[in-house]
Scaffold this motif. Structure first.
Motif, PDB file in Angstrom:
ATOM      1  N   TYR A 220      -5.321  -1.629  -4.942  1.00  0.00           N
ATOM      2  CA  TYR A 220      -5.941  -1.991  -6.288  1.00  0.00           C
ATOM      3  C   TYR A 220      -7.563  -1.827  -6.369  1.00  0.00           C
ATOM      4  O   TYR A 220      -8.181  -2.225  -5.155  1.00  0.00           O
ATOM      5  N   ARG A 221      -7.878  -1.451  -7.222  1.00  0.00           N
ATOM      6  CA  ARG A 221      -9.486  -1.152  -7.513  1.00  0.00           C
ATOM      7  C   ARG A 221     -10.224  -2.345  -7.872  1.00  0.00           C
ATOM      8  O   ARG A 221     -11.221  -2.867  -7.331  1.00  0.00           O
TER       9      ARG A 221
ATOM     10  N   ALA B  52      -4.294  -7.170 -11.064  1.00  0.00           N
ATOM     11  CA  ALA B  52      -5.145  -6.453 -10.399  1.00  0.00           C
ATOM     12  C   ALA B  52      -4.993  -5.106 -11.187  1.00  0.00           C
ATOM     13  O   ALA B  52      -4.092  -4.824 -11.781  1.00  0.00           O
ATOM     14  N   SER B  53      -6.067  -4.354 -11.023  1.00  0.00           N
ATOM     15  CA  SER B  53      -6.085  -2.759 -11.852  1.00  0.00           C
ATOM     16  C   SER B  53      -6.047  -1.846 -10.655  1.00  0.00           C
ATOM     17  O   SER B  53      -6.743  -2.107  -9.836  1.00  0.00           O
ATOM     18  N   GLY B  54      -5.521  -0.728 -10.908  1.00  0.00           N
ATOM     19  CA  GLY B  54      -5.791   0.498 -10.265  1.00  0.00           C
ATOM     20  C   GLY B  54      -5.188   1.674 -10.946  1.00  0.00           C
ATOM     21  O   GLY B  54      -3.782   1.748 -11.455  1.00  0.00           O
TER      22      GLY B  54
ATOM     23  N   LYS C  10       4.260  -5.198 -13.658  1.00  0.00           N
ATOM     24  CA  LYS C  10       3.320  -4.025 -13.819  1.00  0.00           C
ATOM     25  C   LYS C  10       3.479  -3.636 -15.384  1.00  0.00           C
ATOM     26  O   LYS C  10       4.316  -3.624 -16.209  1.00  0.00           O
TER      27      LYS C  10
ATOM     28  N   GLU D 296      -2.397   1.451 -14.062  1.00  0.00           N
ATOM     29  CA  GLU D 296      -1.724   0.271 -14.083  1.00  0.00           C
ATOM     30  C   GLU D 296      -2.202  -1.113 -14.030  1.00  0.00           C
ATOM     31  O   GLU D 296      -3.387  -1.139 -13.203  1.00  0.00           O
TER      32      GLU D 296
ATOM     33  N   GLY E 177      -8.516  -1.728  -1.136  1.00  0.00           N
ATOM     34  CA  GLY E 177      -7.618  -2.101  -2.052  1.00  0.00           C
ATOM     35  C   GLY E 177      -8.422  -3.728  -2.368  1.00  0.00           C
ATOM     36  O   GLY E 177      -9.287  -3.892  -1.885  1.00  0.00           O
TER      37      GLY E 177
ATOM     38  N   SER F  24     -12.461  -7.045  -3.208  1.00  0.00           N
ATOM     39  CA  SER F  24     -11.752  -5.768  -3.396  1.00  0.00           C
ATOM     40  C   SER F  24     -12.920  -4.451  -2.893  1.00  0.00           C
ATOM     41  O   SER F  24     -14.037  -4.700  -2.667  1.00  0.00           O
TER      42      SER F  24
ATOM     43  N   THR G 297      -1.211  -4.829 -12.867  1.00  0.00           N
ATOM     44  CA  THR G 297      -0.314  -5.375 -11.970  1.00  0.00           C
ATOM     45  C   THR G 297      -0.760  -6.798 -11.660  1.00  0.00           C
ATOM     46  O   THR G 297      -1.737  -7.285 -11.218  1.00  0.00           O
TER      47      THR G 297
ATOM     48  N   ALA H 270      -9.553  -6.948  -9.213  1.00  0.00           N
ATOM     49  CA  ALA H 270      -8.650  -7.931  -9.019  1.00  0.00           C
ATOM     50  C   ALA H 270      -9.444  -9.066  -9.918  1.00  0.00           C
ATOM     51  O   ALA H 270     -10.694  -9.372  -9.743  1.00  0.00           O
TER      52      ALA H 270
END
Lengths: 171, 376
Positions: free
Chosen positions: B117-118, B131-133, B149, B136, B101, B97, B138, B120
């Motif tokens: 995404y931040r 993954a998170s962001g 999601k 959310e 992303g 990451s 996802t 994963a």
């Protein structure tokens, strides 16, 4: 003891601006009562610590959007007491196993009530303990308690009456 | 009765009252320092930064300063590093990451951006990524196609565990530990009290869905997500940097100055003091532990942790650490040199390095290695 309303608004304003010392002033003013209120509802010092600490963390997270015209104490007490009621209700449902060997923390049981008031409180249901704590420790009026707990005022009055009657019998 | 009751309520003795306040303030103060929205820095910091920058510029502009900068450049980084990641030294795929992303890197060095995404994490067999962001969580496949999601506030540090078709994902929503099924259903707030610390939870490689997480009071809890019950909780450990289960049911707790290993039943197996730990990871076979410190990388034998081997050392500060799926190589991130260093730790030691890593993942900050997973 909590500071004056003016002090409190200044501390909230300072904390919103990033001042750790203003946040500490708020913490010092409100921690003792928040912790005590949680303890008197849950009767477990570790749980009370968690509940009060979580409530302060919630306050920190919501700090930027906090309306400074509202009293910080009432806002915090609402969170503390509602969480304490939830914890006390859920306690029987949540099985926790603490190991007893030398490497792990084992001694985290509810403190044995050493005080007759504490013992009498323990015999009440959690929501009755909560109204007693809000009324007689934190000194909210029944109308304010109704607002904090989102209950009809009549329910608050009847809980208070019943709880006091039971306490009188036991103390 | 009323004033008497108030006095009595105020006099109830609470065990540990003073220490409680001290502990709680430490946690609240840390949370306050870490909060992001609306945070305003004190005016002194930009000023200090300006002064420091001016001092560096003045030093570098002088002839001795230019010489010093040159020597620092020479001391940091592996010489003869490859200019780009042409291939991984062994099988598997990397999940990375960066500011751009989350990315998957194939063995041939090709990269695919999954989305903005931040953080994963691989699914257990590497078929999906969670993954998170922002707000959310996802699940995506390795091509970046979104499978589902879940909207939750401040989603962080997702970790996917379980076996075959019965998997679970643990993640933090703010300071709450959540567990959701691998298909995105049945999300529950699983942590109880106290809140979870900002440390990635770790799943046990067993049939049951058991995970370890750190709480805000510096303890580690092992939670059975199937039974909804705590299996055990350690005593206070202090700052926990990371958690990992080995394939042999050992739980590694990584602290700043010590490694602690617990058994699955809560018995402490050993504890070794090691100053300056940045990260530590079990090898895939669970027999060794790689330890990343600021300026060296060590490998310990799980059964003889006091004997340790330094496999790499350098100036600057290391940051990332991952084992290859075959347990032969370690990947170490070296932000000061903008390099990834691959170190073969079995047979004869070999070093391979790749430079300009940040630019290869969209620029910005140095990318984070989230995992080196199973071959496709």
């Amino acid at each position: 003891m909590p500071g004056s309303g003016r002090d409190e608004r200044a501390w909230v304003r300072g904390a919103q601006a990033g001042s750790a010392s203003d946040l500490e002033a708020l913490f010092r003013a409100h921690w003792p009562r928040a912790f005590r209120a949680a303890y008197l509802v849950v009767h477990d010092s570790a749980a009370a610590e968690d509940i009060a600490q979580e409530s302060f963390l919630a306050a920190v997270r919501a700090l930027d959007g906090f309306d400074r015209r509202r009293p910080f104490g009432a806002w915090l007490h609402r969170i503390v007491v509602n969480r304490a009621i939830d914890w006390a209700r859920a306690r029987a449902l949540r099985a926790e196993v603490e190991l007893q060997d030398g490497f792990v923390a084992g001694a985290e049981r509810a403190a044995a009530p050493g005080d007759d008031v504490l013992r009498a409180l323990a015999a009440l249901p959690p929501d009755h303990r909560a109204v007693i704590v809000l009324r007689h420790l934190l000194e909210y009026t029944p109308g304010e308690i109704a607002e904090l707990l989102e209950l009809p005022r009549g329910t608050v009055n009847s809980r208070l009456r019943r709880a006091l009657d039971q306490l009188k019998e036991r103390v | 009765m009323k004033s008497d009751l108030r006095r009595r309520l105020e006099r109830v003795e609470i065990p540990d009252e003073h220490d409680t306040r001290v502990r709680a303030w430490e946690v609240v103060e840390r949370a306050f320092a870490e909060r992001e929205p609306g945070r305003r820095r004190t005016p002194a910091r930009p000023l200090l930064a300006l002064v420091a920058a001016a001092a560096v510029i003045a030093a570098v502009a002088s002839p001795p300063g230019r010489a010093l900068l040159g020597s620092v450049r020479e001391a940091i980084g592996v010489e003869r590093a490859e200019p780009a990641l042409f291939s991984l030294p062994t099988g598997g795929r990397l999940l990375v990451s960066s500011d751009a992303g989350a990315w998957i890197v194939q063995r041939d060095g090709s990269r695919r951006l999954l989305g903005p995404y931040r953080e994963a994490s691989w699914s257990p067999r590497g078929l999906y990524v969670v993954a998170s962001g922002g707000d959310e969580l996802t699940a995506v496949d390795p091509k970046g196609t979104v499978r589902w999601k879940l909207a939750r506030r401040d989603v962080r540090l997702p970790r996917w565990g379980g076996r075959e078709l019965d998997t679970r994902i643990a993640y933090l929503a703010g300071s709450r530990l959540h567990v959701v099924a691998g298909d995105g259903t049945g999300d529950v707030d699983a942590g109880g009290m106290p809140a979870a610390a900002r440390v990635a939870p770790a799943w046990w490689h067993a049939r049951r869905h058991v995970l370890a997480y750190a709480d805000t009071r510096g303890r580690v809890a092992v939670y059975d997500a199937d039974a909804g019950a705590l299996r055990f909780r350690t005593g206070r450990i202090g700052d926990v940097l990371g958690l990992e289960w080995s394939s042999r049911a050992r739980l590694l707790i990584v602290g700043r100055n010590a490694l602690t290993v617990y058994g699955a039943q809560g018995q402490r197996v050993w504890r070794v003091r090691l100053p300056g730990i940045v990260a530590a990871r079990f090898s895939p076979d669970g027999r060794r532990i790689a330890v990343l410190r600021r300026q060296d990388v060590l490998v310990l034998d799980v059964h003889r942790p006091r004997g340790r081997r330094t496999v790499f050392a350098g100036s600057g500060a290391f940051r990332e650490l991952a084992w290859s799926p075959d347990g032969d190589w370690l990947l170490v991130g070296w932000p000061a040199a903008d390099q990834w260093v691959f170190i073969r730790v079995t047979r004869a030691r070999r070093i391979r390095a790749v430079s300009d890593v940040s630019a290869q993942f969209g620029g910005g900050g140095f990318p984070r290695v989230e995992g080196w997973c199973c071959p496709p």
